[in-house]
Design an enzyme around this catalytic site. Structure first.
Site, PDB file in Angstrom:
ATOM      1  N   SER A 694      25.045  19.594  10.528  1.00 61.62           N
ATOM      2  CA  SER A 694      25.865  18.747   9.654  1.00 61.62           C
ATOM      3  C   SER A 694      27.350  19.082   9.703  1.00 61.62           C
ATOM      4  O   SER A 694      28.151  18.352   9.131  1.00 61.62           O
ATOM      5  CB  SER A 694      25.369  18.842   8.207  1.00 61.62           C
ATOM      6  N   LYS A 737      25.539  18.402  -1.634  1.00 61.86           N
ATOM      7  CA  LYS A 737      26.880  18.492  -1.054  1.00 61.86           C
ATOM      8  C   LYS A 737      27.910  17.781  -1.923  1.00 61.86           C
ATOM      9  O   LYS A 737      29.031  18.282  -2.132  1.00 61.86           O
ATOM     10  CB  LYS A 737      26.864  17.912   0.354  1.00 61.86           C
TER      11      LYS A 737
END
Length: 846
Positions: A694, A737
């Site tokens: 990511s 996140k």
């Protein structure tokens, strides 16, 4: 003969008279199982219909009839189903018999052979030829007569079916045919064997058949006698032991002592009688009880059988607890015990609703709660049991490496016990508890088997209706059990086991939910547990935020609860010592009580910088901020990566570097820079391992910024996987996140376009403070985060300075002179024959 078999009833009945062809004509009686021999009186059963009609006609006319045995004993009375050879008999007394049957006493006269049937209604009438025994005897006739009489006597001595009068009469018969018929009628033979004897016309052959039957009967009697002797001996021993035990019991009773073993057996027998067991299980327990009762008290197997029966009796086989299917009650219980977890609560309420509507048709689900520690997986299982009104049992599977821990040991092993599943079911007391298999991902495997494979049958609704435990050795029904498993991660579990589970993910709690949980649940519990309910102690918002951010960096609330308890202990000591204590806990007092913070809040870039990008990462404790630094240094074009990067993250960095080189022309980066400069990628906090795809776009943005020297906006954070073509692929952990960006007060977040669907799970208050940008390729990322390039690049200043034209000519002339001098020295050292070609000529010397 007349005294043994009175024949006064048959004297008036004469044999049928033969016609000119030597044939007699008589009614025919079909029978199913009787053969009457000549000169013998035998009862037979006449059925309703033609047989009864023939008997009545014979009795009214005082005439004989022909008795024929059927070939198929279960067939109908058809002509083709009758044997051709039968017996002419005289009919005597008739006794009524139930079910439309009559017992008729018959006296055999002669053997006959049917020639033709002349009538079928109301009974059969046939013409028959009288069969005479052969008068031809051989030398073995006398020996056969003696043998048959001897065998007959031996059989009579061993058996009880042959009266002594029959034996005396048989010994007086000298005619071999009559002797064979007499002895054959006295033996227990099948109808087919009797018919075979009737159809044997030669007397000596008939005697041999009778001798063979007698020998078989004698062997059976001898074997029976031997078995009876053994049984009698065993019965005598058992009766003697029973007698002695009864005497011992009476003596112990008189002395005031009791037979504890017998008392225990009686108790076990009573337990089996009172237990609610299925028929097959009760039969199994009764069989084991019988084995136990006949064993001496000191036998080694007594304890094994006793323990086994205890397990059988104490297990719940049929007992069901009634479910509480009140939806409001379930919602209230779940909300009282847990904050948030909306999806999980909805799934439990859906299960209760379906069970309320179709309890008999639905299969109990196998739930798997997956999430980090401290998020409430185990406590939620207790709440589910409380909402359903069921018993709650829990088994921790962490560290289990032996398959027998699940399935149990065979009873032949010393100290054998059932597996943990059956042990826990006995503790539950019902067949439908809420059964929690905790830490299922911590199961191991070694040479003793694979416990995870043993769980396949337990957690499969198609198989657990007849779960087999090695110790019980009888099927046990687990289909009513509501299994709930918990795990921190699923990658350790076999795919076949995961396929049987309905996975429900438990995300980490955001800060807002932790604050609500602390106020509603943790603080009241700790105040009550420390005796501070009446102390008026309150925690301010700043104190709780300090505890969450600086003292309990985690996804759950376990450490937060521990730190709140720590503060309560400090205050409780002040109260107990009658000293002044704070009634309101502030952030400053948290530091005073607990000391310096254990966790440093993540530092976010607040200045636009070259080669410094902010990424978003998912961690075991929730979301986090990730800084990525890239520097371009003079070197040989190497790519260096530090910060404990995993293989996947290293590959992402290489992909980002390849994308940068592919776009070098568009970005105005000279191709020789990739050979003259090294690239150093570093992620701070090098002691913490980092991995995952990511960070791809974050790495690419930092690398492009380092080469182009375009600054990256500090108020942007990003996450997404990058391909060599610059496409941005979706990633996981979006909720965590975004919450991390929300805590760090970052204004803008870049996400892959395909992750837009994941915003549904993000709290609304967090989304209100964030500006989310969705991108599909790396160019969009560069447009968002990169500022304009400077007029003069720092990398150009690090290059070596260019030489002037005169300096270049002087250097070249000097190099040529040095080269010419070296060649002259080399030519002087060579012999004349080896003189090389001179530079001034193109031909070698002659």
């Amino acid at each position: 003969m007349d005294e043994l078999f009175p024949t006064s009833d048959f004297d008036s009945i004469r044999n049928a008279t033969a016609d000119r062809d030597g044939l007699i004509q008589c009614p025919v009686i079909p029978v199913r199982s009787t053969v009457v021999f000549p000169n013998m009186m035998t009862p037979f059963i006449a059925f309703e219909g033609r047989p009864i009609n023939a008997v009545q006609a014979a009795m009214s006319d005082h005439r004989t009839v022909i008795l024929l045995l059927m070939q198929d004993l279960n067939g109908d009375f058809a002509i083709e189903n009758l044997h051709a050879i039968g017996t002419e008999i005289a009919v005597g007394q008739v006794i009524p018999y139930p079910e439309q049957q009559k017992t008729v006493l018959a006296q055999g006269r002669r053997r006959v052979e049917i020639v033709e049937f002349v009538q079928s209604e109301p009974y059969y009438v046939a013409r028959a030829r009288v069969l005479q025994d052969s008068t031809r005897y051989d030398d073995d006739t006398e020996a056969l007569i003696s043998t048959v009489i001897s065998l007959f006597q031996t059989v009579s001595d061993l058996g009880e079916m042959i009266p002594e009068e029959l034996l005396d009469y048989a010994m007086s018969i000298q005619e071999p045919g009559w002797l064979a018929d007499f002895v054959g009628s006295s033996l227990t033979l099948s109808p087919d064997e009797r018919q075979q004897l009737l159809e044997t016309l030669v007397p000596t052959e008939r005697l041999r058949e009778v001798a063979r039957f007698l020998t078989r009967e004698l062997n059976m009697l001898e074997l029976r006698e031997e078995i009876n002797g053994q049984v009698q001996q065993e019965m005598s021993r058992s009766q003697r032991e029973l007698y002695l035990r009864e005497q011992m019991r009476v003596i112990q009773t008189e002395l005031g002592e009791e037979d504890f073993f017998q008392q225990e057996i009686n108790d076990v027998r009573q337990q089996i009688a009172e237990a609610d067991l299925p028929p097959e299980i009760r039969e199994k327990a009764a069989k084991e009880m019988m084995r136990l009762s006949i064993m001496p008290p000191m036998a080694p197997e007594v304890g094994i059988i006793r323990t086994y029966i205890d397990w059988i009796v104490s297990l719940p086989w049929l007992k069901l607890s009634e479910d509480n299917l009140n939806m409001r009650h379930a919602q209230q219980v779940l909300d009282e015990d847990h904050y948030g977890l909306t999806k999980i609560k909805d799934r439990i309420l859906e299960h209760i609703a379906v069970r309320k509507l179709a309890a008999d048709k639905m299969k109990t689900p196998i739930l798997c709660f997956v999430g980090p520690p401290g998020v409430g997986k185990t406590s939620l299982g207790k709440s589910i049991a409380k909402a359903l009104g069921r018993a709650f049992v829990r088994v921790s599977l962490g560290g289990v490496r032996d398959e027998a821990e699940i399935r149990g040991h065979r009873r032949t092993y010393i100290g054998a016990m059932p597996g943990r599943i059956i042990q826990t079911m006995r503790r539950a007391g019902t067949i439908n508890p809420v059964f929690m298999l905790d830490e299922i991902d911590k199961i191991g495997a070694d040479f003793r088997g694979d416990p995870a494979a043993a769980l396949l049958e337990v957690l499969d609704p198609e198989q657990n209706t007849e779960y087999s435990d090695h110790y019980l050795d009888v099927p046990y029904n687990l289909s009513k059990v509501m299994f709930i498993t918990t795990a921190n991660e699923l990658y350790n579990l076999p795919p076949a086991l995961v396929d049987r589970l309905e996975v429900i993910e438990f995300p980490g709690y955001p800060e807002e939910e932790k604050l609500a949980i602390a106020r509603q649940f943790l603080i009241p519990q700790q105040l009550e547990g420390h005796g501070l309910t009446k102390a008026g102690l309150k925690f301010e918002l700043s104190a709780l935020q300090t505890l969450i951010r600086e003292y309990s960096y985690e996804a759950g609330v376990r450490n937060l609860n521990r730190e709140i308890a720590n503060v309560c202990r400090k205050v409780a000591r002040l109260v107990a010592e009658e000293k002044a204590y704070p009634h309101r806990i502030t952030a400053k007092q948290i530091t005073t009580f607990l000391g310096p913070p254990e966790y440093i809040p993540p530092r976010v870039n607040d200045v636009d910088s070259v080669g410094l990008a902010t990424g978003l990462a998912w961690t075991f404790g929730g979301g986090d901020i990730l800084s990525i630094e890239v520097s371009v240094l003079p070197g040989k074009g190497q790519l260096m990566m530090t910060g404990q990067l995993g293989e996947v993250m290293q590959e992402s960095a290489q992909a980002a570097m390849s994308y940068m080189r592919a776009r070098a022309l568009d970005l105005n980066v000279p191709a020789e820079d990739f050979e003259e400069f090294d690239v150093h990628v570093h992620l701070p906090e090098g002691a913490v391992p980092k991995d995952g795809p990511s960070a791809g776009i974050t790495l690419a943005a930092a690398i492009i910024s380092a080469f182009t020297e375009r600054k990256i906006r500090s108020n942007f954070a990003m996450t997404g996987e990058i391909t060599l073509r610059g496409r941005v692929l979706p990633v996981g952990g979006i909720k965590e996140k975004l919450l991390a960006a929300h805590r760090a007060q970052i204004a803008h977040v870049i996400l892959p376009a395909l992750n837009q669907k994941d915003l549904v799970d993000v709290p609304k208050n967090a989304l209100r403070t964030l500006k989310v940008h969705f991108v599909e390729d790396m160019q969009q990322v560069m447009d968002l985060v990169l500022l304009e390039a400077p007029s003069e690049l720092m990398r150009d200043k690090m290059r070596p300075k260019d030489e002037t034209e005169d300096e270049k000519k002087t250097t070249e002339k000097k190099a040529k002179s040095e080269k010419k001098a070296k060649k002259k020295e080399k030519n002087k050292a060579l012999p004349e024959s080896e003189t090389p070609i001179t530079p001034d000529t193109d031909q070698p010397p002659v």
